[in-house]
Design an enzyme around this catalytic site. Structure first.
Site, PDB file in Angstrom:
ATOM      1  N   CYS A  90       0.821  -1.211   0.000  1.00  0.00           N
ATOM      2  CA  CYS A  90       0.000   0.000   0.000  1.00  0.00           C
ATOM      3  C   CYS A  90       0.852   1.257   0.000  1.00  0.00           C
ATOM      4  O   CYS A  90       0.481   2.272  -0.607  1.00  0.00           O
ATOM      5  CB  CYS A  90      -0.943  -0.002   1.196  1.00  0.00           C
ATOM      6  SG  CYS A  90      -0.119  -0.081   2.804  1.00  0.00           S
ATOM      7  N   HIS A 105      -2.057   0.531   7.201  1.00  0.00           N
ATOM      8  CA  HIS A 105      -2.393   0.859   5.819  1.00  0.00           C
ATOM      9  C   HIS A 105      -1.934   2.277   5.509  1.00  0.00           C
ATOM     10  O   HIS A 105      -1.687   3.086   6.405  1.00  0.00           O
ATOM     11  CB  HIS A 105      -3.905   0.724   5.612  1.00  0.00           C
ATOM     12  CG  HIS A 105      -4.330   0.711   4.171  1.00  0.00           C
ATOM     13  ND1 HIS A 105      -3.764  -0.120   3.230  1.00  0.00           N
ATOM     14  CD2 HIS A 105      -5.268   1.440   3.509  1.00  0.00           C
ATOM     15  CE1 HIS A 105      -4.343   0.080   2.060  1.00  0.00           C
ATOM     16  NE2 HIS A 105      -5.254   1.031   2.199  1.00  0.00           N
ATOM     17  N   ASP A 150      -8.035   5.615  -2.133  1.00  0.00           N
ATOM     18  CA  ASP A 150      -7.201   4.462  -1.781  1.00  0.00           C
ATOM     19  C   ASP A 150      -6.791   3.746  -3.062  1.00  0.00           C
ATOM     20  O   ASP A 150      -7.536   2.913  -3.592  1.00  0.00           O
ATOM     21  CB  ASP A 150      -7.969   3.507  -0.872  1.00  0.00           C
ATOM     22  CG  ASP A 150      -7.066   2.424  -0.282  1.00  0.00           C
ATOM     23  OD1 ASP A 150      -5.895   2.346  -0.699  1.00  0.00           O
ATOM     24  OD2 ASP A 150      -7.538   1.671   0.591  1.00  0.00           O
TER      25      ASP A 150
END
Length: 648
Positions: A403, A447, A463
């Site tokens: 991520c 994250h 995202d």
């Protein structure tokens, strides 16, 4: 009285065993040298139980004490504080074991052992540790019972200690609930070196977050007052990173006061139970709106606390998932469009091909997400190591990343297109515990995502990791997630009923632990005031009155139970002596209530002078059995024989 009899030897063995169990959990908290030194002294004292000649003389004990002092001094922990005090008490306890020669020494060692047992709560306060310490303290109490009993048998002493403990628990609970919770003055709080804890950092580099995903460490737990937000809205906001040198992302150098964001939609009200950490960050649901001191909001809309982050704490927060942060100021714009240098031609060509220079920001965002989705990009915990130009190498060469790779690349491309953007780190998701109806957020949920500033909408969360197709997530992610969430690899071989039972047991235990932490460990002055106010107890005077009334009632019940219980007919000594009294009663000699055995014997000898010697012998053996410390099984047999032969 020297420790010579077999009975005293058993008491000493019991005491040493209890002390060993008390100190054992400290193996994780004290230096290995201190723990080893104590074990050496304990083993030495154990050997001295069977071979007293092995015990050291006074001069040797002084030498050992000097070694202990030198050992403590070499640790450079001073004389104040949690660690220094614990090491000192454990060392002193070990040295005192070698000096046990009289009954008084047994008491001193026992009291010192209670202090060492209590020091365990300075390190760990779980419900399992509380149960363990209660157990070993019960064993230590049984030792004191055995020391003061003429019938020092292990089962009887343990039973008495257990009864005393059960009788004390109601009073302890009443004191815990009603006694005023006093905060220690700050000058009494000695600074201890903090234990390094894993967790999010205020910087981000490629691969930094992927290491956290392999950890099962608990970060915080959340219990909602109403509905729980769906998984796609469970973004727990942490540090906001705006500055980059091309590889590392860090927070902005300045944080100006911000304007409170406008919120719409239904609020989410919840209680957060934060685990101890190194940073003063609170990972609230994005976007936090309602909170109270010691919480405050910084310019990155991240909650921070002024309390010590090194202790477990509970906070009440209200968040809205629909929000508008409003216009951007010039300082924010410069920070959110900062680049480490002139972008390469390949980067510019990519942005141009995706219409980043000639289309609205919304369109460019969609084009970039489609690019990640359509091209050969992969999601992995073990991406290739990139030393030079990590963003460009990820976009055009490796295309394997976590991520943090996707978030940093997305923000960088946004800035090349002159669109304000920044990286936000935190946690996403959380596992629902259906037993306690709360979420558990662990390091495995770490994250990173992006925020883009859009006209009339403010900072908007994007995202980019979600753009990756699920089939491109490598199998290792699923294995790691399963392991991280407590599902052992062997569990998949279990039958379905056994697997479901094991999973439910884990959930039940975590729910019990959650409530223990909330209602017991975190029961501070604020919690006490809120709890007692629901019963109409609103001031100190009423609290003291209630405490006196409750403890008085409990004491009255215990006194009634102890004073008015039926006599134990199973006492062999009393049964035999009662037969003796019955024989005398046939001749008009009835023992009066409260009359002592000696007084009754004197009265009997006046009426039966010819049986005076037999009466004296029976009375002496009875008193020795009933009240003495040197009675044996032979005395009981002698009493039985004398009473059987007695004829008035």
């Amino acid at each position: 009285m020297m420790m010579k009899t077999e009975l005293d030897k058993n008491v000493l063995i019991f005491l040493l065993s209890a002390i060993g169990l008390i100190v054992f959990p400290h193996v994780y908290h004290i230096p290995t040298a201190v723990f080893g030194f104590f074990c050496l002294l304990l083993a030495w004292r154990f050997a001295g139980v069977w071979k007293p000649n092995l015990l050291p003389e006074t001069a040797v004990i002084f030498l050992l004490a000097a070694c202990g002092i030198a050992l403590l001094y070499s640790l450079h922990q001073g004389i104040f504080g949690r660690d220094a005090g614990t090491n000192l008490f454990i060392t002193a306890l070990g040295l005192k074991l070698l000096e046990i020669k009289k009954e008084r020494d047994l008491y001193l060692v026992s009291y010192l052992a209670f202090i060492v047992a209590a020091s365990q709560f300075l390190y760990e306060q779980s419900i399992l540790m509380a149960a363990y310490i209660l157990l070993v303290c019960c064993l230590l109490l049984a030792t004191l019972v055995a020391i003061n009993s003429c019938k020092a048998q292990t089962p009887a002493s343990l039973k008495t200690a257990l009864i005393i403990t059960l009788q004390a628990i109601p009073i302890a609970v009443a004191l815990f609930i009603l006694f005023p919770r006093l905060e220690a003055p700050r000058w009494m709080l000695f600074n201890e070196p903090r234990q390094t804890r894993s967790g999010l950092s205020d910087t981000m580099e490629p691969g930094s977050i992927s290491n956290l995903v392999k950890s099962y460490e608990l970060v915080f737990r959340v219990k909602f007052a109403g509905a729980i937000p769906p998984p796609e809205q469970r973004y727990w906001r942490g540090p906001v990173l705006s500055y980059t040198d091309g590889k590392r992302w860090t927070p902005a150098a300045f944080l100006k006061p911000l304007k409170s964001p406008a919120v719409t939609g239904a609020p989410y009200q919840y209680t957060m139970l934060m685990e101890p950490q190194d940073k003063n960050w609170i990972f609230a649901l994005d976007m936090p709106k309602g909170f109270s001191p010691p919480l405050s909001l910084n310019a990155g809309y991240q909650l921070i606390t002024s309390d010590s982050p090194g202790k477990r704490a509970e906070y009440q927060v209200t968040s809205y998932t629909d929000y508008n942060t409003g216009p951007i100021n010039p300082g924010e714009y410069r920070t959110a469009t900062q680049l480490p240098g002139e972008p390469s031609d390949r980067i510019k060509q990519l942005v141009s091909r995706l219409h980043g220079f000639d289309s609205p920001p919304d369109d460019f965002i969609k084009q970039l997400l489609n690019h990640f989705r359509a091209e050969d990009f992969h999601y992995t915990l073990t991406p290739p190591v990139i030393e030079e130009n990590p963003i460009e190498s990820f976009l055009f060469k490796t295309r394997y990343g976590f991520c943090s790779h996707y978030a940093s690349a997305f923000v960088y491309l946004m800035r090349v297109a002159h669109i304000p953007a920044r990286v936000v780190t935190g946690y996403q998701g959380g596992e629902l515990n259906p037993v306690g109806d709360f979420l558990e957020i662990r390091q495995a949920d770490a994250h990173a995502w992006a925020e883009v500033w859009l006209e009339n909408r403010g900072w908007v969360r994007v995202d980019p990791t979600a753009a990756i197709a699920p089939e491109r997530i490598e199998p290792e992610i699923n294995v790691t997630r399963q392991t991280a969430y407590g599902i052992a690899t062997a569990d998949k071989y279990l039958p379905l009923p056994a697997y479901n039972w094991l999973k439910h047991t884990r959930q039940l235990w975590t729910s019990v632990d959650y409530n223990w932490q909330r209602w017991v460990i975190n029961y501070d002055n604020k919690s006490q005031s809120g709890f007692l106010s629901s019963f109409g107890i609103n001031d100190l005077k009423a609290m003291i009155y209630w405490m006196i009334a409750v403890i008085g009632s409990i004491t009255a019940v215990l006194c009634w139970f102890l004073l008015y219980q039926k006599p134990k007919t199973a006492d062999k000594v009393l049964l035999i002596y009662s037969r003796f009294c019955n024989k005398l009663a046939k001749h008009g000699l009835v023992k009066n209530p409260g009359e002592g055995a000696k007084d009754f014997a004197e009265r009997a000898k006046i009426k039966l002078p010819e049986r005076a010697e037999a009466i004296d012998r029976i009375t002496a053996v009875f008193i020795r059995l009933r009240y003495g410390r040197t009675a044996t099984g032979e005395d009981l047999q002698q009493l039985k024989m004398l009473v059987g032969l007695f004829r008035a």
